[in-house]
Design a protein around this motif. Structure first.
Motif, PDB file in Angstrom:
ATOM      1  N   UNK A 158      -3.387   4.036   1.777  1.00 33.80           N
ATOM      2  CA  UNK A 158      -2.204   3.920   2.628  1.00 33.80           C
ATOM      3  C   UNK A 158      -2.406   4.661   3.947  1.00 33.80           C
ATOM      4  N   UNK A 159      -2.909   5.888   3.890  1.00 31.51           N
ATOM      5  CA  UNK A 159      -3.050   6.678   5.112  1.00 31.51           C
ATOM      6  C   UNK A 159      -4.073   6.074   6.067  1.00 31.51           C
ATOM      7  N   UNK A 160      -5.135   5.479   5.525  1.00 33.66           N
ATOM      8  CA  UNK A 160      -6.121   4.816   6.379  1.00 33.66           C
ATOM      9  C   UNK A 160      -5.516   3.583   7.039  1.00 33.66           C
ATOM     10  N   UNK A 161      -4.841   2.745   6.233  1.00 33.34           N
ATOM     11  CA  UNK A 161      -4.260   1.504   6.761  1.00 33.34           C
ATOM     12  C   UNK A 161      -3.175   1.794   7.796  1.00 33.34           C
ATOM     13  N   UNK A 162      -2.383   2.858   7.562  1.00 34.00           N
ATOM     14  CA  UNK A 162      -1.283   3.197   8.476  1.00 34.00           C
ATOM     15  C   UNK A 162      -1.728   4.130   9.596  1.00 34.00           C
ATOM     16  N   UNK A 163      -3.027   4.511   9.580  1.00 35.64           N
ATOM     17  CA  UNK A 163      -3.578   5.404  10.610  1.00 35.64           C
ATOM     18  C   UNK A 163      -2.799   6.716  10.688  1.00 35.64           C
ATOM     19  N   UNK A 164      -2.584   7.325   9.526  1.00 40.10           N
ATOM     20  CA  UNK A 164      -1.852   8.588   9.460  1.00 40.10           C
ATOM     21  C   UNK A 164      -2.844   9.731   9.295  1.00 40.10           C
ATOM     22  N   UNK A 165      -3.019  10.511  10.330  1.00 42.95           N
ATOM     23  CA  UNK A 165      -3.907  11.665  10.239  1.00 42.95           C
ATOM     24  C   UNK A 165      -3.170  12.978  10.468  1.00 42.95           C
ATOM     25  N   UNK A 166      -1.872  12.902  10.731  1.00 39.48           N
ATOM     26  CA  UNK A 166      -1.051  14.098  10.858  1.00 39.48           C
ATOM     27  C   UNK A 166       0.412  13.695  10.702  1.00 39.48           C
TER      28      UNK A 166
ATOM     29  N   UNK B  10       0.825  -1.205   0.000  1.00 42.35           N
ATOM     30  CA  UNK B  10       0.000   0.000   0.000  1.00 42.35           C
ATOM     31  C   UNK B  10       0.860   1.257   0.000  1.00 42.35           C
ATOM     32  N   UNK B  11       1.910   1.249   0.822  1.00 42.46           N
ATOM     33  CA  UNK B  11       2.792   2.423   0.882  1.00 42.46           C
ATOM     34  C   UNK B  11       3.531   2.626  -0.431  1.00 42.46           C
ATOM     35  N   UNK B  12       4.137   1.552  -0.949  1.00 40.30           N
ATOM     36  CA  UNK B  12       4.944   1.697  -2.158  1.00 40.30           C
ATOM     37  C   UNK B  12       4.083   2.044  -3.363  1.00 40.30           C
ATOM     38  N   UNK B  13       2.865   1.505  -3.429  1.00 36.58           N
ATOM     39  CA  UNK B  13       1.950   1.859  -4.516  1.00 36.58           C
ATOM     40  C   UNK B  13       1.626   3.345  -4.457  1.00 36.58           C
ATOM     41  N   UNK B  14       1.372   3.836  -3.238  1.00 33.80           N
ATOM     42  CA  UNK B  14       1.065   5.257  -3.088  1.00 33.80           C
ATOM     43  C   UNK B  14       2.270   6.123  -3.460  1.00 33.80           C
ATOM     44  N   UNK B  15       3.477   5.711  -3.042  1.00 37.45           N
ATOM     45  CA  UNK B  15       4.680   6.473  -3.382  1.00 37.45           C
ATOM     46  C   UNK B  15       4.846   6.577  -4.896  1.00 37.45           C
ATOM     47  N   UNK B  16       4.741   5.450  -5.572  1.00 38.69           N
ATOM     48  CA  UNK B  16       4.918   5.432  -7.024  1.00 38.69           C
ATOM     49  C   UNK B  16       3.882   6.297  -7.726  1.00 38.69           C
TER      50      UNK B  16
ATOM     51  N   UNK C  30       8.451   1.034   7.740  1.00 44.19           N
ATOM     52  CA  UNK C  30       7.639  -0.041   8.308  1.00 44.19           C
ATOM     53  C   UNK C  30       8.588  -1.050   8.929  1.00 44.19           C
ATOM     54  N   UNK C  31       8.391  -1.333  10.219  1.00 46.23           N
ATOM     55  CA  UNK C  31       9.278  -2.237  10.937  1.00 46.23           C
ATOM     56  C   UNK C  31       9.097  -3.689  10.532  1.00 46.23           C
ATOM     57  N   UNK C  32       9.944  -4.511  11.071  1.00 46.36           N
ATOM     58  CA  UNK C  32       9.955  -5.943  10.730  1.00 46.36           C
ATOM     59  C   UNK C  32       8.614  -6.612  11.028  1.00 46.36           C
ATOM     60  N   UNK C  33       7.964  -6.160  12.087  1.00 48.31           N
ATOM     61  CA  UNK C  33       6.702  -6.776  12.491  1.00 48.31           C
ATOM     62  C   UNK C  33       5.491  -5.957  12.037  1.00 48.31           C
ATOM     63  N   UNK C  34       5.699  -5.127  11.042  1.00 38.62           N
ATOM     64  CA  UNK C  34       4.584  -4.375  10.496  1.00 38.62           C
ATOM     65  C   UNK C  34       4.232  -3.128  11.265  1.00 38.62           C
ATOM     66  N   UNK C  35       5.149  -2.649  12.087  1.00 36.36           N
ATOM     67  CA  UNK C  35       4.902  -1.432  12.856  1.00 36.36           C
ATOM     68  C   UNK C  35       5.277  -0.211  12.019  1.00 36.36           C
TER      69      UNK C  35
END
Length: 383
Positions: free
Chosen positions: A280-288, A204-210, A295-300
């Motif tokens: 991406x922002x919804x999945x990663x809970x990015x509101x600010x 999701x992140x890499x798709x959004x970046x591209x 993204x960490x090894x365990x998906x953090x």
């Protein structure tokens, strides 16, 4: 009973001070910067931030300052003196602009082997051979700027230094290379996006970046890495022929490499790139704060922004996953690819430049010329 707070070391204190200006600095090497830079270096950078210097300029200054400090330690065993004496500036030129043929016969010519190895072991030197003249000039110019911001004069305008640079460039010609050997045009982008097919956080992140980097006019990797949620505003949806509405976003770029003063550049996203960014922002809970994060090894999901080099590494990784040659593409390929694709689709140059925010028609039109010359009549006189 609370434990008494232990006093911070000088390096730890500088690291914390660098954190306060992390949004405008290349922070992937914060701990290394804290060790390399002096207290006065950090204070100068903080002063420049408070003076409102552009983010990209500050990143370049910090990157070059860290290189200069590392080189100074390797070459002299001491931190850089301020102001630098003319002899040290001449040594810098001699270590970075030299004749490969003469060095093959004389190992004492150019940068000493131990200095070279020291810088390579720290990751400051990667390519083989003398530096590009433009890189040496830029680092000297930034060295001069930092000297002036300390209220000091330097020997950067001395005739001896100018003569040394001119003679060194003449003795060691270096072919100018493109920032990205190949442009990431629409067909290449589709192959990269095909590697981001799942709903995992990384995809999701890499798709959004591209998609965001390309569709927003080929944004620079520093702009993508530094993008913050506060720069995004929702725009009214765009109607299309079948009655559907496409989501629209505005990206407020603020000051960029090609703007100055209080000018606020704005570019727009419509349709799929907006959907990818929102997913991406919804999945990663990015509101600010930072939009694109590690993204960490365990998906953090980290709270810190990706650094520009990580953006480049992500693109190269997707290139390799798509079965292409990573050495032929880089983040800049998205920028050149946007204009090349616009030319291929017959989009007028002024309209494409509104999105890419190129200021030079000559530079932007070079992509159009490359795209149209191959199929033009001038290349088929004997066809």
């Amino acid at each position: 009973m609370a434990k008494p707070k232990t006093s911070l070391t000088a390096v730890e204190r500088r690291a914390e001070e660098l954190d306060t200006i992390a949004a405008v600095l290349p922070m992937e090497r914060r701990d290394e910067l804290a060790e390399l830079l002096t207290d006065q270096d950090v204070e100068t950078l903080r002063h420049l931030v408070n003076q409102g210097m552009g983010d990209n300029t500050l990143r370049a200054l910090t990157s070059d300052l860290s290189y200069l400090e590392a080189w100074g330690l390797a070459a002299t065993g001491k931190s850089l003196p301020w102001p630098a004496p003319e002899a040290l500036l001449l040594k810098f030129v001699a270590h970075h602009l030299w004749d490969p043929e003469k060095r093959a016969a004389d190992r004492d010519h150019g940068i000493p082997a131990e200095v070279d190895q020291n810088l390579r072991s720290q990751g400051f030197l990667k390519s083989v051979g003398p530096h590009a003249p433009a890189t040496v000039r830029r680092r000297l110019a930034n060295w001069s700027t930092l000297t002036k911001w300390r209220g000091l004069d330097g020997a950067f305008a001395s005739p001896a230094l100018k003569s040394a640079i001119r003679l060194a460039i003449r003795a060691a010609p270096r072919q100018r290379l493109r920032k990205s050997a190949k442009a990431v045009t629409g067909d290449v982008l589709a192959r990269l996006l095909s590697t981001c097919a799942t709903d995992s956080l990384r995809d999701l992140r890499d798709r959004a970046i591209l998609m965001v980097a390309f569709a927003s006019g080929g944004r620079r990797r520093s702009e993508i890495a530094g993008l913050r949620r506060e720069q995004l505003t929702v725009e009214p949806p765009i109607p299309v022929e079948n009655g559907a509405l496409l989501p629209s976003l505005a990206i407020h770029l603020g000051r960029t490499k090609t703007t100055s003063g209080e000018q606020d550049d704005i570019v727009y996203l419509t349709g799929r790139p907006v959907e990818a960014l929102n997913a991406w922002m919804v999945a990663a809970k990015i509101d600010s704060g930072s939009v694109f994060r590690a993204i960490g090894r365990w998906g953090t999901v980290s709270k810190r922004a990706l650094d520009p080099q990580s953006v480049n590494a992500i693109i190269k990784q997707r290139v390799e996953m798509a079965g292409l040659e990573p050495g032929e593409f880089s983040a800049h390929g998205l920028r050149s690819g946007y204009l090349t694709e616009a030319a291929n689709r017959g989009i007028p140059l002024p309209e494409a430049m509104e999105q890419s925010r190129h200021r030079s028609v000559q530079q932007a039109s070079s992509y159009y010329n490359s795209a149209t010359r191959r199929e033009g009549q001038a290349s088929r006189l004997l066809g």
